[in-house]
Design an enzyme around this catalytic site. Structure first.
Site, mmCIF file in Angstrom:
data_model
loop_
_atom_site.group_PDB
_atom_site.id
_atom_site.type_symbol
_atom_site.label_atom_id
_atom_site.label_comp_id
_atom_site.label_asym_id
_atom_site.label_seq_id
_atom_site.Cartn_x
_atom_site.Cartn_y
_atom_site.Cartn_z
ATOM 1 N N ASP A 1 3.767 -7.088 10.137
ATOM 2 C CA ASP A 1 4.833 -6.842 11.107
ATOM 3 C C ASP A 1 4.720 -7.797 12.292
ATOM 4 O O ASP A 1 5.727 -8.310 12.796
ATOM 5 C CB ASP A 1 4.781 -5.403 11.607
ATOM 6 C CG ASP A 1 5.362 -4.419 10.603
ATOM 7 O OD1 ASP A 1 6.047 -4.868 9.672
ATOM 8 O OD2 ASP A 1 5.111 -3.202 10.759
ATOM 9 N N ARG B 1 0.839 -1.198 0.000
ATOM 10 C CA ARG B 1 0.000 0.000 0.000
ATOM 11 C C ARG B 1 0.869 1.240 0.000
ATOM 12 O O ARG B 1 1.705 1.429 0.888
ATOM 13 C CB ARG B 1 -0.924 -0.012 1.226
ATOM 14 C CG ARG B 1 -1.955 1.087 1.220
ATOM 15 C CD ARG B 1 -3.009 0.873 2.277
ATOM 16 N NE ARG B 1 -2.467 0.836 3.623
ATOM 17 C CZ ARG B 1 -3.206 0.762 4.724
ATOM 18 N NH1 ARG B 1 -4.516 0.654 4.610
ATOM 19 N NH2 ARG B 1 -2.653 0.742 5.907
ATOM 20 N N ASP C 1 -0.345 -3.766 12.625
ATOM 21 C CA ASP C 1 0.074 -4.236 11.300
ATOM 22 C C ASP C 1 0.270 -5.734 11.345
ATOM 23 O O ASP C 1 1.202 -6.233 11.988
ATOM 24 C CB ASP C 1 1.376 -3.533 10.889
ATOM 25 C CG ASP C 1 1.777 -3.839 9.456
ATOM 26 O OD1 ASP C 1 2.021 -5.047 9.149
ATOM 27 O OD2 ASP C 1 1.856 -2.921 8.637
ATOM 28 N N THR D 1 -0.953 7.561 -1.093
ATOM 29 C CA THR D 1 -2.278 7.436 -1.722
ATOM 30 C C THR D 1 -3.140 6.361 -1.075
ATOM 31 O O THR D 1 -4.356 6.325 -1.270
ATOM 32 C CB THR D 1 -2.135 7.087 -3.208
ATOM 33 O OG1 THR D 1 -1.556 5.771 -3.325
ATOM 34 C CG2 THR D 1 -1.241 8.096 -3.915
#
Length: 209
Positions: free
Chosen positions: A203, A104, A200, A108
């Site tokens: 992660d 990602r 996340d 944006t």
């Protein structure tokens, strides 16, 4: 029209609470994500076609149900989706595994593709597209579009956590794809993270936080 399936089984909710906790270790997080994927895949494969066969047991011969030989493919969205694959393969060891690499863009929030490798017969398979998080829906939408461009027609999206925004986007962009989640959280924050979420997932699975 696509259906949203929220799988609120007590075992799923219990395990989900553990991986939400910020103090859960990498080892435990990784193991439980895999276990959640196993439990979710029971529901996501509930409509697999069956056939009747005659089997001789030690006691008698009779007719019983078995899978009708429908081919399956598991396609994780890299990298976090990898954490769900082994759990599904525990149930469906004959499934083939493809990979779609997307990240990602932090500015944006839109997906950028960097890798794709799919089974050659992907068009003939029922596809489970897996990613722990359905946040903005950008990556899922892009991955589904890519699968369709390679001939995929029977696609299900399986995510552990989802935000309403992501669900809405996938439904709008791909109304033929059913969505399976263990929970729908409140919203996305300004950084595109699910709230309250679990952080996340990539992660936490790979220990890179």
């Amino acid at each position: 029209m696509a259906e949203l399936h929220v799988l609120n089984h007590p075992l799923l909710q219990h395990k989900l609470s553990i991986i939400r906790c910020k103090d859960t270790t990498v080892k435990e997080f990784r193991e439980i994500v895999s276990e959640i994927a196993t439990l979710m895949s029971y529901e996501a494969t509930r409509d697999l076609p069956m056939e009747e066969v005659e089997i001789e047991t030690p006691v008698a011969t009779s007719k019983f149900k078995r899978l009708a030989g429908k081919k399956l493919a598991i396609v994780p969205i890299l990298r976090a989706g990898l954490g769900m694959v082994d759990g599904i393969l525990q149930l469906i060891p004959s499934a083939k595994v493809g990979h779609i690499g997307l990240y990602r863009d932090p500015e944006t929030l839109e997906p950028v593709e960097y890798y794709c490798k799919l089974p050659k017969d992907i068009a003939e398979r029922d596809i489970l597209l897996v990613d722990p998080m359905l946040a903005t829906g950008g990556s899922a939408t892009a991955a589904i579009k890519f699968l369709k461009s390679h001939g995929g027609t029977h696609i299900k999206l399986m995510c552990i956590l989802a935000a309403p925004e992501g669900i809405e986007r996938v439904k709008n962009d791909h109304p033929d794809v059913d969505i399976y989640v263990a929970a729908v959280d409140e919203r996305l924050n300004e950084h595109g993270y699910i709230v309250p979420g679990l952080g996340d997932a990539g992660d936490r699975i790979f220990g890179t936080k």
